[in-house]
Write a protein that holds these residues in place. Sequence first.
Motif, PDB file in Angstrom:
ATOM      1  N   THR A 180       0.832  -1.205   0.000  1.00  0.00           N
ATOM      2  CA  THR A 180       0.000   0.000   0.000  1.00  0.00           C
ATOM      3  C   THR A 180       0.865   1.253   0.000  1.00  0.00           C
ATOM      4  O   THR A 180       0.583   2.217  -0.727  1.00  0.00           O
ATOM      5  N   ARG A 229       2.327   1.632  -3.420  1.00  0.00           N
ATOM      6  CA  ARG A 229       1.308   2.098  -4.358  1.00  0.00           C
ATOM      7  C   ARG A 229       1.016   3.576  -4.141  1.00  0.00           C
ATOM      8  O   ARG A 229       0.769   4.321  -5.102  1.00  0.00           O
ATOM      9  N   GLU A 267       3.478   5.522  -6.049  1.00  0.00           N
ATOM     10  CA  GLU A 267       3.159   5.472  -7.486  1.00  0.00           C
ATOM     11  C   GLU A 267       2.055   6.452  -7.844  1.00  0.00           C
ATOM     12  O   GLU A 267       2.060   7.048  -8.923  1.00  0.00           O
ATOM     13  N   ARG A 304      -4.596  -1.436  -0.654  1.00  0.00           N
ATOM     14  CA  ARG A 304      -4.404  -0.697  -1.904  1.00  0.00           C
ATOM     15  C   ARG A 304      -5.726  -0.271  -2.524  1.00  0.00           C
ATOM     16  O   ARG A 304      -5.831   0.819  -3.095  1.00  0.00           O
ATOM     17  N   GLU A 350      -6.557   3.607  -3.550  1.00  0.00           N
ATOM     18  CA  GLU A 350      -6.866   4.060  -4.905  1.00  0.00           C
ATOM     19  C   GLU A 350      -8.197   4.807  -4.943  1.00  0.00           C
ATOM     20  O   GLU A 350      -8.346   5.811  -5.642  1.00  0.00           O
TER      21      GLU A 350
END
Length: 335
Positions: free
Chosen positions: A43, A46, A49, A286, A290
């Motif tokens: 997580t 991510r 990212e 994650r 998101e």
Amino acid sequence: MAEHDLGTRTLGPEGLRVSTLGLGCMGMSQSYGTADEAESLATIARALELGIFFLDTADVYGDGHNEELVGRAIKSRRDEVVLATKFSLSRDASGAMQTNGRPEYVKASCDASLRRLGVETIDLYYQHRVDRTVPIEDTLGAMAELVQAGKVRHLGLSEASSASLERAAAVHPITALQSEWSLWTRDLEDDVVGTARRLGIGIVPFSPLGRGFLTGAITSPDDFGPDDFRKNNPRFQGENFDRNLRLVDEVRRIADEKGCTAGQLALAWVLAQGDDVVPIPGTKRRSYLEENAGAVAVELSEDDLRRLGEIGTPAGGRYPQADYTYGDSPERTTG
């Protein structure tokens, strides 16, 4: 390179640049059910990212476990991260929380956090709760020495009162106030937000999703595991729970109209409170991360903001302690 440009915001008079959304890491180690280290590390990766590079932890989360976890996650990526941690809270032998703002404790806590995180410098160091027995000038003096020593870059306070902010800012510039602020916790607006803005202090709302309630995912007290601290929170119990579900229903209705999730709408409302506001929704998954990132794209009209402002206030206090208030410290005595 970030996968999406979520943008940045600037906190405090010294201009600390952070991602528009931060990531609260507490739940990866405590309070919200069992830990899943592999998913937690994934997580955080991510988040980077996605362009979420403002990470928030504290020495008390998991009694040091969370700082160690975050340290492992950023080991090879330190330069990509704005790293915030906190000191002053610890658990005594009975498990009860205690607060310590004594100067020697400040310095020892910082050294211990640096070791656990595996870094040389903490970007933003907060006093987690104001110590009601130690003048805040003494605590801030020790924190300022950490800046001079190069161990800390910026200073912050959490859950502090207006008076504490005033007194602290007279000792050293304060970059951020971290306090609870969301559609269902708005008492910060009564006094503290105005003081923070007058002093140029950025605002970092924790629990911007109402401890998960505003996502609409919680529909029964049975949704909580045995080690979930929300079971003991007045807002999640009995009649309060049922009344608060109706508040969430209204958030969900407006979210459906906007074509977003209830959680995204709740986050978008916090983001809309000003460019000096950087919420740090916590998650250890994650998928939720998101979803949260998608809130940055949700645009709210004046009518949306008016309707959301009228949904009402939740039943029950923020904490089991009925007398909980923003932190004040004693006046400094001379002589």
